[in-house]
Design an enzyme around this catalytic site. Structure first.
Site, PDB file in Angstrom:
ATOM      1  N   LYS A 286      36.677 -70.064 -21.323  1.00 30.53           N
ATOM      2  CA  LYS A 286      36.734 -70.620 -22.685  1.00 30.53           C
ATOM      3  C   LYS A 286      37.461 -69.664 -23.638  1.00 30.53           C
ATOM      4  O   LYS A 286      38.372 -70.064 -24.353  1.00 30.53           O
ATOM      5  CB  LYS A 286      35.311 -70.879 -23.239  1.00 30.53           C
ATOM      6  CG  LYS A 286      34.480 -71.846 -22.428  1.00 30.53           C
ATOM      7  CD  LYS A 286      33.120 -72.080 -23.060  1.00 30.53           C
ATOM      8  CE  LYS A 286      32.199 -70.891 -23.091  1.00 30.53           C
ATOM      9  NZ  LYS A 286      31.723 -70.407 -21.770  1.00 30.53           N
TER      10      LYS A 286
ATOM     11  N   ARG B 268      26.147 -75.714 -27.999  1.00 27.51           N
ATOM     12  CA  ARG B 268      25.528 -75.444 -26.708  1.00 27.51           C
ATOM     13  C   ARG B 268      24.236 -76.220 -26.513  1.00 27.51           C
ATOM     14  O   ARG B 268      23.597 -76.108 -25.462  1.00 27.51           O
ATOM     15  CB  ARG B 268      25.186 -73.961 -26.646  1.00 27.51           C
ATOM     16  CG  ARG B 268      26.108 -73.151 -25.763  1.00 27.51           C
ATOM     17  CD  ARG B 268      25.723 -71.701 -25.978  1.00 27.51           C
ATOM     18  NE  ARG B 268      25.990 -70.866 -24.867  1.00 27.51           N
ATOM     19  CZ  ARG B 268      27.087 -70.094 -24.768  1.00 27.51           C
ATOM     20  NH1 ARG B 268      28.023 -70.135 -25.670  1.00 27.51           N
ATOM     21  NH2 ARG B 268      27.218 -69.308 -23.736  1.00 27.51           N
TER      22      ARG B 268
ATOM     23  N   ARG C 111      34.173 -58.463 -14.419  1.00 30.28           N
ATOM     24  CA  ARG C 111      34.308 -58.015 -15.801  1.00 30.28           C
ATOM     25  C   ARG C 111      33.223 -56.988 -16.136  1.00 30.28           C
ATOM     26  O   ARG C 111      33.469 -56.006 -16.817  1.00 30.28           O
ATOM     27  CB  ARG C 111      34.233 -59.203 -16.766  1.00 30.28           C
ATOM     28  CG  ARG C 111      34.510 -58.792 -18.213  1.00 30.28           C
ATOM     29  CD  ARG C 111      34.579 -59.957 -19.162  1.00 30.28           C
ATOM     30  NE  ARG C 111      33.285 -60.614 -19.277  1.00 30.28           N
ATOM     31  CZ  ARG C 111      33.084 -61.731 -19.949  1.00 30.28           C
ATOM     32  NH1 ARG C 111      34.102 -62.333 -20.544  1.00 30.28           N
ATOM     33  NH2 ARG C 111      31.885 -62.274 -20.015  1.00 30.28           N
TER      34      ARG C 111
ATOM     35  N   ARG D 253      22.270 -67.147 -17.224  1.00 27.01           N
ATOM     36  CA  ARG D 253      23.170 -67.819 -18.183  1.00 27.01           C
ATOM     37  C   ARG D 253      23.652 -69.151 -17.599  1.00 27.01           C
ATOM     38  O   ARG D 253      23.725 -70.160 -18.318  1.00 27.01           O
ATOM     39  CB  ARG D 253      24.370 -66.921 -18.508  1.00 27.01           C
ATOM     40  CG  ARG D 253      24.043 -65.822 -19.522  1.00 27.01           C
ATOM     41  CD  ARG D 253      24.963 -64.620 -19.407  1.00 27.01           C
ATOM     42  NE  ARG D 253      26.346 -64.891 -19.736  1.00 27.01           N
ATOM     43  CZ  ARG D 253      27.364 -64.081 -19.389  1.00 27.01           C
ATOM     44  NH1 ARG D 253      27.143 -62.981 -18.691  1.00 27.01           N
ATOM     45  NH2 ARG D 253      28.597 -64.382 -19.740  1.00 27.01           N
TER      46      ARG D 253
HETATM   47  P1  AP5 Z   1      36.379 -65.826 -20.417  1.00 31.11           P
HETATM   48  O1  AP5 Z   1      37.642 -66.365 -20.944  1.00 31.11           O
HETATM   49  O2  AP5 Z   1      35.727 -64.713 -21.122  1.00 31.11           O
HETATM   50  O3  AP5 Z   1      35.328 -66.999 -20.167  1.00 31.11           O
HETATM   51  P2  AP5 Z   1      34.209 -67.585 -21.107  1.00 31.11           P
HETATM   52  O4  AP5 Z   1      33.991 -68.979 -20.671  1.00 31.11           O
HETATM   53  O5  AP5 Z   1      34.568 -67.313 -22.525  1.00 31.11           O
HETATM   54  O6  AP5 Z   1      32.996 -66.665 -20.631  1.00 31.11           O
HETATM   55  P3  AP5 Z   1      31.884 -65.929 -21.468  1.00 31.11           P
HETATM   56  O7  AP5 Z   1      31.318 -64.870 -20.573  1.00 31.11           O
HETATM   57  O8  AP5 Z   1      32.351 -65.525 -22.798  1.00 31.11           O
HETATM   58  O9  AP5 Z   1      30.874 -67.101 -21.572  1.00 31.11           O
HETATM   59  P4  AP5 Z   1      29.486 -67.237 -22.182  1.00 31.11           P
HETATM   60  O10 AP5 Z   1      29.439 -68.661 -22.489  1.00 31.11           O
HETATM   61  O11 AP5 Z   1      28.414 -66.726 -21.290  1.00 31.11           O
HETATM   62  O12 AP5 Z   1      29.498 -66.206 -23.389  1.00 31.11           O
HETATM   63  P5  AP5 Z   1      29.383 -66.376 -24.946  1.00 31.11           P
HETATM   64  O13 AP5 Z   1      30.017 -65.192 -25.529  1.00 31.11           O
HETATM   65  O14 AP5 Z   1      29.817 -67.705 -25.387  1.00 31.11           O
HETATM   66  O15 AP5 Z   1      36.666 -65.395 -18.890  1.00 31.11           O
HETATM   67  C1  AP5 Z   1      35.679 -64.760 -18.112  1.00 31.11           C
HETATM   68  C2  AP5 Z   1      36.339 -63.709 -17.193  1.00 31.11           C
HETATM   69  O16 AP5 Z   1      37.176 -64.392 -16.262  1.00 31.11           O
HETATM   70  C3  AP5 Z   1      37.264 -62.734 -17.943  1.00 31.11           C
HETATM   71  O17 AP5 Z   1      37.168 -61.470 -17.349  1.00 31.11           O
HETATM   72  C4  AP5 Z   1      38.652 -63.365 -17.769  1.00 31.11           C
HETATM   73  O18 AP5 Z   1      39.663 -62.395 -17.810  1.00 31.11           O
HETATM   74  C5  AP5 Z   1      38.538 -63.991 -16.403  1.00 31.11           C
HETATM   75  N1  AP5 Z   1      39.356 -65.227 -16.258  1.00 31.11           N
HETATM   76  C6  AP5 Z   1      39.661 -66.143 -17.215  1.00 31.11           C
HETATM   77  N2  AP5 Z   1      40.412 -67.138 -16.705  1.00 31.11           N
HETATM   78  C7  AP5 Z   1      40.577 -66.848 -15.383  1.00 31.11           C
HETATM   79  C8  AP5 Z   1      41.259 -67.510 -14.329  1.00 31.11           C
HETATM   80  N3  AP5 Z   1      41.922 -68.656 -14.507  1.00 31.11           N
HETATM   81  N4  AP5 Z   1      41.202 -66.949 -13.101  1.00 31.11           N
HETATM   82  C9  AP5 Z   1      40.524 -65.766 -12.886  1.00 31.11           C
HETATM   83  N5  AP5 Z   1      39.875 -65.092 -13.852  1.00 31.11           N
HETATM   84  C10 AP5 Z   1      39.891 -65.629 -15.092  1.00 31.11           C
HETATM   85  O19 AP5 Z   1      27.805 -66.287 -25.160  1.00 31.11           O
HETATM   86  C11 AP5 Z   1      27.087 -65.100 -24.899  1.00 31.11           C
HETATM   87  C12 AP5 Z   1      25.641 -65.265 -25.348  1.00 31.11           C
HETATM   88  O20 AP5 Z   1      25.593 -65.452 -26.774  1.00 31.11           O
HETATM   89  C13 AP5 Z   1      24.894 -66.473 -24.776  1.00 31.11           C
HETATM   90  O21 AP5 Z   1      24.320 -66.192 -23.524  1.00 31.11           O
HETATM   91  C14 AP5 Z   1      23.848 -66.711 -25.864  1.00 31.11           C
HETATM   92  O22 AP5 Z   1      22.796 -65.807 -25.754  1.00 31.11           O
HETATM   93  C15 AP5 Z   1      24.603 -66.406 -27.143  1.00 31.11           C
HETATM   94  N6  AP5 Z   1      25.276 -67.593 -27.713  1.00 31.11           N
HETATM   95  C16 AP5 Z   1      26.628 -67.779 -27.883  1.00 31.11           C
HETATM   96  N7  AP5 Z   1      26.891 -68.968 -28.432  1.00 31.11           N
HETATM   97  C17 AP5 Z   1      25.692 -69.572 -28.611  1.00 31.11           C
HETATM   98  C18 AP5 Z   1      25.308 -70.843 -29.126  1.00 31.11           C
HETATM   99  N8  AP5 Z   1      26.212 -71.738 -29.533  1.00 31.11           N
HETATM  100  N9  AP5 Z   1      23.977 -71.140 -29.160  1.00 31.11           N
HETATM  101  C19 AP5 Z   1      23.044 -70.254 -28.748  1.00 31.11           C
HETATM  102  N10 AP5 Z   1      23.341 -69.017 -28.240  1.00 31.11           N
HETATM  103  C20 AP5 Z   1      24.657 -68.689 -28.176  1.00 31.11           C
HETATM  104 MG    MG Z   2      33.644 -66.293 -24.144  1.00 29.69          MG
END
Ligand code: AP5
Ligand code: MG
Length: 196
Positions: A14, A89, A128, A145
């Site tokens: 994402k 979410r 990562r 997660r």
């Molecule tokens: P990346 O692009 O970072 O993927 P992502 O989907 O953004 O993954 P996140 O780890 O950020 O997801 P998340 O939903 O757990 O975290 P968030 O910060 O939203 O890519 C991931 C990895 O893969 C990278 O190393 C990248 O380089 C690699 N990659 C990308 N594309 C690739 C490809 N095509 N091939 C190979 N490798 C690739 O949330 C974190 C926490 O915050 C949650 O757990 C929760 O506690 C809280 N939170 C956030 N939003 C909310 C909400 N709306 N409501 C409640 N709690 C929330």
């Molecule tokens: Mg992210």
């Protein structure tokens, strides 16, 4: 405005794709995860509360993230639109987003979901975790997660499906290949779905 919800499990890409989309369409990229991590880094009261929840891989309470989103909408209301990354979410967050956008006479254009199987998510996030280290990128938290995503977040896709706004994209391949698939969906969708 073009308002895209970029959806998918943890590690589905994402954040990676949101940056590219924001650049291509001149949109404001809002990642609730990044906003929360900045609160944690600044050791605010909200950040201290959120850190424990994020480290466990659970969801931060709806009212906290909705409050952050409303602030961002107000700040960037004169822009061309938004990419919501990692939000909504829960169905409650999706409903609140709808209400908040209505206040600006706006709506979600479409929701694009990146499909990636669990083994690949684990592989990406463990890597990562080893390389740069987000504190929630360890195997136990990653699995939780993904479980939380399946239990609490997947229903958001049904919410958008009912509104004919849901599109799924294969999230396996190179970053460029996936980006092309997303752009194709955005452009096809815009052509066939005139504003209500
Ligand atoms: P990346 O692009 O970072 O993927 P992502 O989907 O953004 O993954 P996140 O780890 O950020 O997801 P998340 O939903 O757990 O975290 P968030 O910060 O939203 O890519 C991931 C990895 O893969 C990278 O190393 C990248 O380089 C690699 N990659 C990308 N594309 C690739 C490809 N095509 N091939 C190979 N490798 C690739 O949330 C974190 C926490 O915050 C949650 O757990 C929760 O506690 C809280 N939170 C956030 N939003 C909310 C909400 N709306 N409501 C409640 N709690 C929330
Ligand atoms: Mg992210």
């Amino acid at each position: 405005m073009l308002n895209i919800v970029l959806f998918g499990p943890p590690g589905s890409g994402k954040g990676t794709q949101a940056v590219k989309l924001a650049k291509k369409y001149n949109l404001v990229h809002i990642s609730t995860g990044d906003l929360l991590r900045s609160e944690v880094a600044n050791q605010t009261k909200l950040g201290l509360e959120a850190k424990k929840i994020m480290d466990a891989g659970e969801l931060v309470p709806d009212e906290i993230v909705i409050g952050m989103i409303k602030k961002q909408l107000e700040e960037h209301k004169a822009g061309k639109g938004f990419i919501f990354d990692g939000f909504p979410r829960t169905v409650e967050q999706a409903r609140e987003l709808r209400k908040a956008l209505t206040d600006y006479d706006e709506r979600v254009t479409m929701e694009i979901s990146l499909d990636v199987p669990r083994e690949e998510l684990l592989k990406r996030l463990v890597k990562r975790g080893e390389e740069s280290g987000r504190s929630d990128d360890n195997e136990e938290t990653i699995n939780n997660r993904i479980d939380v995503y399946e239990r609490q977040t997947i229903p958001v896709t049904y919410y958008y499906e009912k509104m004919h706004k849901h599109v799924a994209v294969d999230g396996i391949g190179t970053i460029e290949q996936i980006f092309k698939r997303i752009v194709k969906e955005v452009e096809g969708f815009e052509k066939y779905h005139q504003p209500e």
